[in-house]
Enzyme design. Structure first.
Site, PDB file in Angstrom:
ATOM      1  N   ARG A  99     -17.248   6.689   6.275  1.00 26.29           N
ATOM      2  CA  ARG A  99     -17.477   5.848   5.136  1.00 26.29           C
ATOM      3  C   ARG A  99     -19.155   5.643   5.643  1.00 26.29           C
ATOM      4  O   ARG A  99     -19.801   5.554   4.216  1.00 26.29           O
ATOM      5  CB  ARG A  99     -16.860   4.343   4.956  1.00 26.29           C
ATOM      6  CG  ARG A  99     -17.218   3.685   3.907  1.00 26.29           C
ATOM      7  CD  ARG A  99     -16.114   2.680   3.557  1.00 26.29           C
ATOM      8  NE  ARG A  99     -16.374   2.259   2.258  1.00 26.29           N
ATOM      9  CZ  ARG A  99     -16.806   0.838   2.009  1.00 26.29           C
ATOM     10  NH1 ARG A  99     -16.846   0.111   2.840  1.00 26.29           N
ATOM     11  NH2 ARG A  99     -16.944   0.663   0.605  1.00 26.29           N
ATOM     12  N   HIS A 103     -21.938   6.746   2.621  1.00 30.71           N
ATOM     13  CA  HIS A 103     -22.976   5.603   1.942  1.00 30.71           C
ATOM     14  C   HIS A 103     -24.490   5.981   2.462  1.00 30.71           C
ATOM     15  O   HIS A 103     -25.209   5.729   1.796  1.00 30.71           O
ATOM     16  CB  HIS A 103     -22.655   4.249   2.479  1.00 30.71           C
ATOM     17  CG  HIS A 103     -21.496   3.672   1.733  1.00 30.71           C
ATOM     18  ND1 HIS A 103     -21.529   2.520   1.268  1.00 30.71           N
ATOM     19  CD2 HIS A 103     -20.313   4.125   1.318  1.00 30.71           C
ATOM     20  CE1 HIS A 103     -20.460   2.087   0.473  1.00 30.71           C
ATOM     21  NE2 HIS A 103     -19.688   3.318   0.649  1.00 30.71           N
ATOM     22  N   ASN A 131     -22.156  -2.396   0.026  1.00 30.10           N
ATOM     23  CA  ASN A 131     -22.256  -2.007   1.537  1.00 30.10           C
ATOM     24  C   ASN A 131     -21.906  -3.151   2.329  1.00 30.10           C
ATOM     25  O   ASN A 131     -21.774  -2.810   3.508  1.00 30.10           O
ATOM     26  CB  ASN A 131     -23.708  -1.831   1.716  1.00 30.10           C
ATOM     27  CG  ASN A 131     -23.927  -0.184   1.198  1.00 30.10           C
ATOM     28  OD1 ASN A 131     -23.364   0.416   0.657  1.00 30.10           O
ATOM     29  ND2 ASN A 131     -25.270   0.055   1.470  1.00 30.10           N
ATOM     30  N   HIS A 229     -10.182   9.175   1.973  1.00 35.26           N
ATOM     31  CA  HIS A 229      -9.339   7.928   1.835  1.00 35.26           C
ATOM     32  C   HIS A 229      -8.005   8.072   2.341  1.00 35.26           C
ATOM     33  O   HIS A 229      -7.099   7.381   1.905  1.00 35.26           O
ATOM     34  CB  HIS A 229      -9.404   7.456   0.466  1.00 35.26           C
ATOM     35  CG  HIS A 229     -10.706   6.595  -0.209  1.00 35.26           C
ATOM     36  ND1 HIS A 229     -10.809   6.355  -1.552  1.00 35.26           N
ATOM     37  CD2 HIS A 229     -11.776   6.279   0.421  1.00 35.26           C
ATOM     38  CE1 HIS A 229     -12.079   5.616  -1.486  1.00 35.26           C
ATOM     39  NE2 HIS A 229     -12.497   5.784  -0.428  1.00 35.26           N
ATOM     40  N   SER A 230      -7.832   9.203   3.119  1.00 35.02           N
ATOM     41  CA  SER A 230      -6.558   9.170   3.711  1.00 35.02           C
ATOM     42  C   SER A 230      -6.598   8.510   5.009  1.00 35.02           C
ATOM     43  O   SER A 230      -5.564   8.223   5.601  1.00 35.02           O
ATOM     44  CB  SER A 230      -6.268  10.597   3.945  1.00 35.02           C
ATOM     45  OG  SER A 230      -6.937  11.289   4.998  1.00 35.02           O
TER      46      SER A 230
HETATM   47  C1  HEM Z   1     -15.974   6.951  -6.220  1.00 29.23           C
HETATM   48  C2  HEM Z   1     -16.121   6.959  -4.903  1.00 29.23           C
HETATM   49  C3  HEM Z   1     -15.688   5.931  -3.699  1.00 29.23           C
HETATM   50  C4  HEM Z   1     -15.416   4.503  -3.990  1.00 29.23           C
HETATM   51  C5  HEM Z   1     -15.421   3.728  -5.036  1.00 29.23           C
HETATM   52  C6  HEM Z   1     -14.962   4.087  -2.582  1.00 29.23           C
HETATM   53  C7  HEM Z   1     -14.640   2.898  -2.274  1.00 29.23           C
HETATM   54  C8  HEM Z   1     -14.229   2.456  -1.236  1.00 29.23           C
HETATM   55  C9  HEM Z   1     -13.837   0.962  -0.926  1.00 29.23           C
HETATM   56  C10 HEM Z   1     -13.871  -0.053  -1.790  1.00 29.23           C
HETATM   57  C11 HEM Z   1     -13.390   1.032   0.389  1.00 29.23           C
HETATM   58  C12 HEM Z   1     -12.594  -0.216   0.969  1.00 29.23           C
HETATM   59  C13 HEM Z   1     -13.671  -0.662   1.859  1.00 29.23           C
HETATM   60  C14 HEM Z   1     -13.184  -2.124   2.539  1.00 29.23           C
HETATM   61  O1  HEM Z   1     -12.153  -2.811   2.083  1.00 29.23           O
HETATM   62  O2  HEM Z   1     -13.757  -2.476   3.727  1.00 29.23           O
HETATM   63  C15 HEM Z   1     -13.327   2.298   0.737  1.00 29.23           C
HETATM   64  C16 HEM Z   1     -13.197   2.625   2.174  1.00 29.23           C
HETATM   65  C17 HEM Z   1     -13.311   3.955   2.652  1.00 29.23           C
HETATM   66  N1  HEM Z   1     -14.019   4.904   2.029  1.00 29.23           N
HETATM   67 FE1  HEM Z   1     -14.428   5.117   0.073  1.00 29.23          FE
HETATM   68  N2  HEM Z   1     -14.993   5.095  -1.784  1.00 29.23           N
HETATM   69  C18 HEM Z   1     -15.536   6.304  -2.609  1.00 29.23           C
HETATM   70  C19 HEM Z   1     -15.625   7.532  -2.037  1.00 29.23           C
HETATM   71  C20 HEM Z   1     -15.713   7.919  -0.513  1.00 29.23           C
HETATM   72  C21 HEM Z   1     -16.039   9.068  -0.034  1.00 29.23           C
HETATM   73  C22 HEM Z   1     -16.760  10.207  -0.582  1.00 29.23           C
HETATM   74  C23 HEM Z   1     -15.536   9.017   1.497  1.00 29.23           C
HETATM   75  C24 HEM Z   1     -15.942  10.097   2.499  1.00 29.23           C
HETATM   76  C25 HEM Z   1     -15.506  11.286   2.296  1.00 29.23           C
HETATM   77  C26 HEM Z   1     -15.170   7.760   1.474  1.00 29.23           C
HETATM   78  C27 HEM Z   1     -14.563   7.291   2.684  1.00 29.23           C
HETATM   79  C28 HEM Z   1     -13.895   6.035   2.934  1.00 29.23           C
HETATM   80  C29 HEM Z   1     -13.253   5.637   3.996  1.00 29.23           C
HETATM   81  C30 HEM Z   1     -13.071   6.632   5.375  1.00 29.23           C
HETATM   82  C31 HEM Z   1     -13.158   4.479   3.975  1.00 29.23           C
HETATM   83  C32 HEM Z   1     -12.187   3.342   5.060  1.00 29.23           C
HETATM   84  C33 HEM Z   1     -13.411   2.666   5.890  1.00 29.23           C
HETATM   85  C34 HEM Z   1     -12.854   1.699   7.112  1.00 29.23           C
HETATM   86  O3  HEM Z   1     -11.433   1.807   7.165  1.00 29.23           O
HETATM   87  O4  HEM Z   1     -13.536   1.229   7.784  1.00 29.23           O
HETATM   88  N3  HEM Z   1     -15.101   7.034   0.433  1.00 29.23           N
HETATM   89  N4  HEM Z   1     -13.978   3.088  -0.084  1.00 29.23           N
END
Ligand code: HEM
Ligand SMILES: *[C@@H]1O[C@H](CO)[C@@H](O)[C@H](O)[C@H]1NC(C)=O
Ligand SMILES: *[C@@H]1O[C@H](CO)[C@@H](O)[C@H](O)[C@H]1NC(C)=O
Ligand SMILES: *[C@@H]1O[C@H](CO)[C@@H](O)[C@H](O)[C@H]1NC(C)=O
Ligand SMILES: *[C@@H]1O[C@H](CO)[C@@H](O)[C@H](O)[C@H]1NC(C)=O
Ligand SMILES: CC(=O)N[C@H]1CO[C@H](CO)[C@@H](O)[C@@H]1O
Length: 374
Positions: A99, A103, A131, A229-230
């Site tokens: 993530r 960002h 963030n 998001h997997s």
């Molecule tokens: C429209 C695009 C995206 C949105 C709106 C989005 C939004 C979010 C949100 C809201 C979370 C939850 C954060 C939390 O509750 O702490 C999240 C987690 C995450 N996102 Fe995204 N995301 C997007 C695209 C991506 C992309 C492109 C990637 C990487 C290739 C990504 C990787 C991750 C990962 C790995 C998590 C888990 C983080 C953790 O467990 O520490 N996301 N994202």
């Protein structure tokens, strides 16, 4: 000696790059077996031409393969072994760093601006609202400390972020992909951009595609990136608007599968009771739920796409991938073809990791990733 190693490296890289970009039917390396000892495949010969011409993004053309080979020959090895150690105690490091790359690179490029602490009175990207739930800064500091020990002020924080994220993906069961290095660190941060330009979880598919399109990602690349998001966790505050009164309709979001709706409502209530606060907290005390809550053991795979097919996407923006013909088609394809997803994901991560980098004499190499070098 390293000349040979370097040639070998370039060979491997060329093969991989060709696999990713030139040969749509080619297979990428899978899992961690080839990752342990990358070796050139027998049919590389026709592809020995400029690697750089193969790269999708003009931005990364200033980077080099194994940039630190002379100044810090073990840099990538140090990142790798440190990540292995950290991952064995805290597997959450893999999603956290993935993530973080997203960002960092999405806002003004992969320049480690996301790592900077604010200077008194100012707001840094760390403070920008979307963030706020970023994690992994402490892991970056640990890796940086090891690198500083080995080769002071040599390996940039921007390189550490992309290299560490790649190792995390591999450790979580995702694909390996080669990375160029030589990124430099920014000397400023971009709070306004981080606040306004990061895609929102409540964006619809047109907004999402527009936002990724602006950075040069097409539909296919966008859908494969969402496969990130997997793994990881997500907090209820990012999707609670879907559960009861979606967009002031008095009804839940009707794109959620009814069974899944009950399930996540319950999870969010449980979490709330567990931490004993009356409102879903804006602070980070809510433990969150797994992105792949119902799948055990969790890991990097295509179950994310299969859940979208069943209306079980957690964020509105996730489920919206099914609301557009082209992206829905891609979701279907990835759901049933793991090697296509792994290949495309590796490829798009190379692209993401090369967005708008600083190189050469631009920027600086920080000593402390959260602070600009004075
Ligand atoms: C429209 C695009 C995206 C949105 C709106 C989005 C939004 C979010 C949100 C809201 C979370 C939850 C954060 C939390 O509750 O702490 C999240 C987690 C995450 N996102 Fe995204 N995301 C997007 C695209 C991506 C992309 C492109 C990637 C990487 C290739 C990504 C990787 C991750 C990962 C790995 C998590 C888990 C983080 C953790 O467990 O520490 N996301 N994202
Ligand atoms: C990756 O490594 C782990 C343990 O080191 C092993 O259990 C797993 O089967 C490996 N995965 C692949 C795809 O090789
Ligand atoms: C997405 O949202 C934007 C802004 O609210 C709106 O203008 C647009 O019509 C929406 N698109 C779809 C396909 O719903
Ligand atoms: C939760 O809050 C209630 C009422 O404020 C209190 O009585 C109870 O002890 C709290 N439980 C925990 C585990 O803090
Ligand atoms: C890095 O800088 C931050 C201030 O932004 C400071 O809190 C931290 O202790 C420093 N870390 C090291 C290892 O010097
Ligand atoms: C990405 C994200 O969570 N954005 C939200 C940040 O918080 C503001 C208001 O607090 C919301 O409007 C955004 O949707």
């Amino acid at each position: 000696m390293w000349e040979l190693a370097r040639k070998l490296g370039i060979l491997v890289l060329t093969v991989s790059v060709v696999l990713s970009f030139g040969n749509p039917r080619g297979e990428t390396k899978k899992g961690n077996s080839s990752y342990q000892s990358p070796s050139p495949l027998p049919w590389f010969q026709p592809f020995l031409f400029s690697i750089r011409d193969q790269l999708p993004s003009q931005h990364s053309s200033s980077l080099e393969y194994d940039f630190y080979r002379e100044k810090c020959p073990h840099a990538e090895q140090i990142v790798r072994s440190t990540m292995r150690q950290l991952f064995s105690d805290r597997p959450s490091i893999a999603p956290a760093l993935l993530r973080l790359v997203f960002h960092d690179c999405f806002i003004q490029g992969c320049d480690a601006s996301v790592l900077l602490d604010k200077v008194k009175g100012d707001n840094s990207e760390k403070d920008a609202i979307p963030n706020k739930s970023l994690k992994g800064f402490d892991f970056i500091d640990i890796i940086k400390a090891k690198l500083e020990e080995a080769c002071p002020v040599t390996v940039s924080c921007a390189d550490i972020v992309v290299l560490a994220a790649r190792e995390g993906i591999v450790l979580a069961g995702g694909p390996f992909y080669p990375l160029f290095t030589g990124r430099r660190d920014s000397t400023k941060y971009f709070w306004d951009l981080a606040t306004n330009e990061l895609p929102s979880p409540s964006h619809n598919i047109s907004q999402t595609l527009a936002s990724f399109g602006k950075r040069g990602f097409n539909e296919r690349e966008t859908v494969s990136l969402f496969g990130g998001h997997s793994i990881g966790t997500v907090h209820c505050k990012f999707f609670k608007d879907r559960l009861y009164d979606f967009r002031k309709s008095g009804m839940p979001d009707n794109s959620i599968d009814p069974g899944f709706l009950l399930f996540i409502r319950k999870r969010c209530m449980e979490k709330r009771n567990n931490i004993n606060t009356s409102a879903l907290p804006e602070d980070d005390t809510e433990p969150g739920m797994n992105m792949d809550e119902e799948r055990q053991p969790s890991g990097f795979d295509t179950h994310y796409f299969r859940s979208l097919l069943q209306g079980r996407g957690i964020l509105f923006a996730d489920q919206q991938l099914m609301a557009h013909e082209k992206t829905a088609e891609l979701v279907k394809a990835y759901a049933s073809d793991s090697s296509a997803f792994r290949r495309d994901f590796g490829r798009v991560m190379i692209k993401l990791s090369g967005l708008n980098v600083l190189s050469g004499s631009q920027g600086q190499v920080r000593r402390n990733c959260s602070m600009v070098l004075p």
